[in-house]
Write an enzyme that holds these catalytic residues in place. Structure first.
Site, short mmCIF file in Angstrom:
data_model
loop_
_atom_site.label_atom_id
_atom_site.label_comp_id
_atom_site.label_asym_id
_atom_site.label_seq_id
_atom_site.Cartn_x
_atom_site.Cartn_y
_atom_site.Cartn_z
N GLY A 107 -33.21 29.72 -40.60
CA GLY A 107 -32.32 28.68 -40.10
C GLY A 107 -32.43 27.36 -40.86
N HIS A 108 -31.52 26.47 -40.56
CA HIS A 108 -31.47 25.19 -41.27
C HIS A 108 -32.70 24.33 -41.01
CE1 HIS A 108 -28.94 23.25 -37.78
NE2 HIS A 108 -29.92 23.96 -37.31
N ASN A 109 -33.13 23.66 -42.06
CA ASN A 109 -34.28 22.75 -42.02
C ASN A 109 -35.62 23.47 -41.95
OD1 ASN A 109 -32.36 20.59 -41.75
ND2 ASN A 109 -32.35 20.95 -39.55
N GLN A 116 -23.78 19.43 -42.13
CA GLN A 116 -25.04 19.97 -42.63
C GLN A 116 -25.23 19.43 -44.03
OE1 GLN A 116 -26.95 22.29 -40.48
NE2 GLN A 116 -25.50 21.31 -39.07
#
Lengths: 344, 344, 344
Positions: free
Chosen positions: B257-259, B216
């Protein structure tokens, strides 16, 4: 690899007491002993039916486990009157009208909660004018703000942070990593690790340059015996106090919004949320992942089902489920109707 | 036992300022004073309608509370033009087109947020090459990583952990027990206690021996004025940054969440979740316990209802609710249809 | 203000390794290199298609991004066989049947996880009779209870609290602010910040004066390779252990109740909840915000959709969604039916 499920009460992790006589156990359980064992027969601990030996007390609460009862090697089994004559030969029946409560008390007898030790870890940071009662245990890196009051027999966990002037009644247990501020706690309040209490509620007005936070000028009041599960959050009120009534149990990851009021002996299961200014009477159950909108009223003994979305007042004694919330019966009738119509 | 609801602003927990003249209050509120009181009449604080005395300013925003207005003993009441002539005799109306904002500013005047004190607790662990601005307050047991930059007037709470090289603009407030890493913060960002920002996103590939974590490699960027509620979590991006736009307010126990990308001045209410790589434009509201699937787009000013399950893009300005999400009107029509069909 | 999305792998936050030859990358990826570049061509890092230069390796996994592939300046692109002939001239195709896994391994090669440093921060509080392996890193203000065992190569984050006698296998990483007690961990277990493991389950009996807590005498067992996301909570068992099987990945803000059992290589997405005593077989996926009632059984490879409310057993391999849970097909047929009926 690792072996799960040896006997419960792994001595590495749990205090142990005993052995206890059958008489003492029957007394603790409020149960009647039926069998041939003498009242001075000694028992060493508790165990589930399938793993218990003659030195163990076991427990049956559910008809489903009757086959295990038949095969158990337990010396005694706590159970209800209906099953009392089902214990195998040589096993003592400890008969109680409330076997789960009886069981709980016997298990607690063998595995008591360790009392607070009068010990302040040298790394703890204690503010000025703090009043600390007798027999108070304070863990490493705890931070206690100026003017805080901590009652007798409290346990403050490692890394817990108590803001200035918070008040704890006697016998409270504050878990590790708890943040507590702007709050008054009664006696025997238990906060599990990671609980956040007293931070600003989620309130803001729309200003010319974006949102402007509205001052949150209330407190959080947790009455006697309240318990709050790990990582749950209770915001302080804006113009009045957020209040949790005596004996209410809140599970993990629950959100309680500012100004909310919960009555006595409510149950709020994990990941449920109560929005701001909502009022909940005594003995209400809110199941897991349910959500209550703000500014509504829930009557005494209402039961709110899992994942229920409550947008309106709920009457006392009502059972509701679904999103939006409706009576249980209506919900399951709707499910059946829709299934039928879809199959055509 | 404990008495809830004395006047708001318990002086044990809240800073107090004042008294202030009516003129000063009207100016702060951007309100017009109507009544017989002189502009130099002094007020000491704020109070709700039912508890206010002549020394207090109170507030009416909702027609529902008109009966309380009639009975109030408040010296002045902030309210909208429609209710201005309803104040009781001797009470000054502070008339504003935006009474909630006006109220917020008056309450803030009496109860200002204490400024950062230039004070570094001796127990704090500060890494190498850290750049710390002026008037920065660092609490007990805070940990600040190597190369971090902390702007003027920031407050770092007890036990907060800032990873290496994080950057904080001026005036940020990092709550106690916050974990912050791989992140760049603008000015005036507020993180409430227990917030987790910058940890790995939930990404893994299926390898021959089980899941393998995908690196990540992005960051978290929180623009000016972002606020994140207690125990909420924002993962860092995988190949791009997770980004929260200026002025956006996130409540407690929210997952980002990611992004993911949130625009400016969005509102995300408690226990809602935004999955990875989803893009949300400006001024979007996401109500409590709503969930958005990954890789979708939500247009400007859309409103997503409580417990909504959003599986597809949402158009700008749309109001959706239900799981799966649908327009409000459709949702409530469906509810009515199903109820009708079930009753047959 | 702040600029998002420079290249991934900001060197302030991520370790870097390399450069690596094409041969080395192909080997790491398990991919076949197709193109004119020599096997000793050097690459410096990873980048997304739109931002990559000749020194970068990029990645294509989704047909949707084919237009970006055509325009990319990347020196090499990892992709599946179907797209191998679509790379632009001068770009090397790294062809893999599992491009996401291949990508993950190449990204990890350039950005390795920093190994544990054999370093114990002087502020950490270590109990008596603690067994600490080789190359163990212990952060500031960590608290490690008496008799704990910590395997080789573990990393214990700042402020983490390990209770007495917990056991960690080798290579575990315990995030900052984690609370861990009554637990046995296998190897390579990762707990993200704010995780709470081992606290009392939510169990109580109704006594004459309110609820009485039932002793929670089990433990938590996390097998090899388990990961638990930020602020998630796993309660210890009451009469048996709560168990998470090897390789299972749990996202942020998830609740696992007491006595629950999860199998190997399950996936539990953020804000989902598993109630007490529920048993979940291997390779089960539970999507975000889903909730499972207690005492049910979920078969191998079942998939439970987002926000699903599971009230009954789920068969192996089943796909369910909705609240109450039903097969995917039935759920979407119901949605269509209700829409049709409402429009009449």
């Amino acid at each position: 690899m690792m072996v799960a499920d040896q006997l419960p009460g792994d001595s590495r992790f749990f205090a142990r007491s005993g052995p206890f006589t059958l008489e003492r156990l029957a007394e603790a359980a409020g149960a009647e002993a039926r069998g041939n064992a003498g009242t001075d027969t000694l028992f060493e601990g508790v165990a589930p039916l399938h793993a218990a030996g003659p030195q163990h007390v076991s427990f049956l609460d559910n008809r489903r486990y009757l086959p295990l009862l038949k095969e158990t090697g337990a010396g005694a089994v706590i159970l209800g009157p209906a099953f009392a004559d089902r214990v195998p030969e040589g096993c003592t029946a400890l008969v109680s009208r409330d076997p789960y409560l009886a069981w709980s008390r016997v298990a607690r007898l063998f595995h008591p909660v360790p009392p607070a030790r009068a010990k302040r870890h040298p790394t703890a940071v204690i503010g000025e004018n703090v009043i600390i009662g007798e027999q108070v245990e304070i863990g490493p890196f705890a931070v206690i703000g100026d003017g805080a009051q901590i009652g007798d027999g409290c346990v403050i966990g490692a890394h817990a942070t108590l803001g200035d002037h918070v008040v704890l009644g006697s016998g409270c247990r504050i878990g590790s990593h708890v943040t507590l501020s702007h709050a008054l706690l009664g006696e025997r309040v238990i906060l599990y690790p990671g609980v956040r209490i007293g931070q600003d509620g989620f309130g803001f007005a729309v200003g010319p340059d974006g949102f402007e936070s509205v001052p949150q000028l209330g407190r959080v009041i947790l009455e006697d015996g309240v318990e709050v599960g790990a990582n749950s959050t209770i915001d302080r009120g804006s113009m009045r106090d957020t209040l949790i009534g005596a004996g209410t149990r809140i599970d993990n990851l629950v959100q309680i919004g500012h100004n909310a009021r919960l009555g006595r002996c409510c149950i709020v299961v994990s990941q449920a949320g109560v929005s701001g200014s909502t009022e909940i009477e005594d003995f209400v159950t809110i199941a897991a992942q349910a959500g209550l909108i703000g500014h509504i009223h829930v009557g005494r003994k209402a039961r709110i089902g899992a994942q229920c979305g409550v947008m309106n007042d709920v009457e006392a004694g009502a059972d509701v489920i679904g999103s939006p919330a409706m009576p249980f019966r209506e919900f399951f009738r709707n499910v059946a109707t829709l299934r039928r119509l879809s199959r055509r």
